[in-house]
Design a protein around this motif. Structure first.
Motif: not given
Lengths: 121, 284
Positions: A84-89, B164-168, B170-175, B180-189
């Motif tokens: 499972e690799n989604d944020v919710a999980h 990369l700690p998993v909490s960061w 999911i905070k800063y990337f989108q799958e 996994w793509h880094l959020n634009d806000g960070l990429r632009d830095l």
């Protein structure tokens, strides 16, 4: 020597994870589901737990919630290891008290990094 | 891997690059060296190891050394460095550069961008303290391919799980489809440029912090010295140089002094550095 409990319903995954953890210096034990893992922890609390999510009898999440409610249940460092690799999980896992989260497929380098990150090495 | 084989590779690496291979890294050797063995037509890694005990081809030797020193690039490599960046270096610079409110950071030898983006994430985590500040993070590498990938800021699921700690994550990337793509806000830095360190780089300007970690060992002493001298010229007054935790300047004559407060930290010999490490700050 620190101990590691590997909880996964796949024998292959258990063997792979056990080999990696052993290479990192851990004495490894295995459990097929959350229920077996819980029984194990009641007898001996491990230092590290590699935990699958979807398992028969008791899921990884259910086990984790029961673990953290145990006396000394805060002791083991728990790394979820699941497809499972989604944020919710991930959020649910962290909320329930997981220290880290590995998305399958994984390799020895990833587990090594995660172990180091949460202070197991 | 047999201990005697590991010792051979450890000796080789030490003799050729000055880097020492610790036992805990031995698990990397198999995966790094097997492709080299394949490339050179050896049926097994053991066969190649045997050949290396004789009089090996210089090119084979080079390939082996390269494979062992291959940039172990990961996010937050040596996490204490980033903790020190957040807790010691940036707070110090906020005080020191208070009037200018402008910070420039260089990640030299940035490869595919993980170090530069780790710096960006570290700064983003304390963005309230940096409100109103202009932050520039520049990443440079000799490889155009690496720079292109760095600019893309998209990483595989393997790459984002290294360091990369998993909490960061999911905070800063989108799958999307296991990428996994880094959020634009960070990429632009961060901006990336292709730069060869043995060629002029003064056009990059002055920096408050220069990261040059585990890059210089690719060069022999004389070249390393020259590069460090030139890097020194790009380092602002009372700026910081951060080398790899296992690197040191002992064999060179440079204008840098080692500083406490962060692994691999150096400053200008002529600089005045009074760093409050969190422990000191707590006791004062």
């Amino acid at each position: 020597m620190k101990s590691c409990l590997i909880v996964d319903d796949s024998r292959v995954v258990r063997k792979v994870a056990a080999r990696i953890a052993a290479d990192l210096g851990f004495d490894c034990h295995e459990a097929e589901d959350g229920d077996q893992a819980f029984s194990f922890c009641q007898a001996t609390m491990p230092d590290a737990i590699i935990l699958d999510w979807n398992m028969p009898v008791m899921s990884g999440l259910e086990f984790l919630e029961k673990l953290r409610a145990m006396e000394n249940g805060q002791h083991p460092k728990v790394i979820f290891c699941t497809t499972e690799n989604d944020v919710a999980h991930v959020q649910r896992a962290l909320h329930a008290g997981a220290n880290e989260y590995v998305m399958k497929p994984f390799d020895s380098e990833i587990l090594h990094h995660k172990f180091a990150q949460i202070g197991l090495l | 891997m047999k201990i005697s084989d590991f010792e051979l590779y450890r000796e080789l690496l030490l003799r050729n690059s000055g880097l020492s291979l610790t036992a805990e890294k031995s698990y990397l050797l198999d995966s790094r060296l097997t492709p080299v063995a394949r490339k050179w037509g050896y049926p097994t890694l053991e066969a190649m190891t045997l050949a290396l005990r004789g009089l090996p081809d210089t090119n084979l030797l080079n390939d082996v050394i390269e494979a062992m020193t291959m940039n172990d690039t990961a996010f937050f490599r040596d996490m204490p460095v980033f903790t020190a960046l957040q807790d010691t270096l940036i707070p110090h610079l906020i005080k020191d550069r208070g009037r200018r409110r402008h910070l420039r950071i260089w990640s030299a030898g940035c490869s595919t961008g993980q170090e530069a983006y780790s710096i960006a994430i570290t700064l983003k985590e304390i963005e309230t303290r940096l409100k109103g500040w202009k932050i520039e993070i520049i990443g440079t590498d000799i490889s155009g391919q690496a720079i292109r990938k760095a600019r893309n800021a998209s990483y595989t699921q393997f790459e984002v799980q290294r360091g990369l700690p998993v909490s960061w994550l999911i905070k800063y990337f989108q799958e999307r489809d296991d990428i996994w793509h880094l959020n634009d806000g960070l990429r632009d830095l961060v901006t990336f440029e292709q730069v060869n360190l043995i060629e002029p780089f003064d056009e990059l300007g002055l920096f408050d912090i220069i990261f040059c970690r585990n890059v210089l060992h690719y060069f022999e002493d004389k070249t390393r010295q020259r590069i460090l001298d030139r890097i020194g010229e790009q380092l602002a007054e009372n700026g910081f140089l951060v080398l790899g935790a296992e690197e040191n300047l002992n064999t060179l004559q440079t204008d840098f002094q080692p500083l406490a407060g962060c692994p691999g930290l150096y400053g200008h010999n002529t600089g005045r550095y009074r760093l409050d490490t969190p422990k000191q700050a707590a006791s004062s």
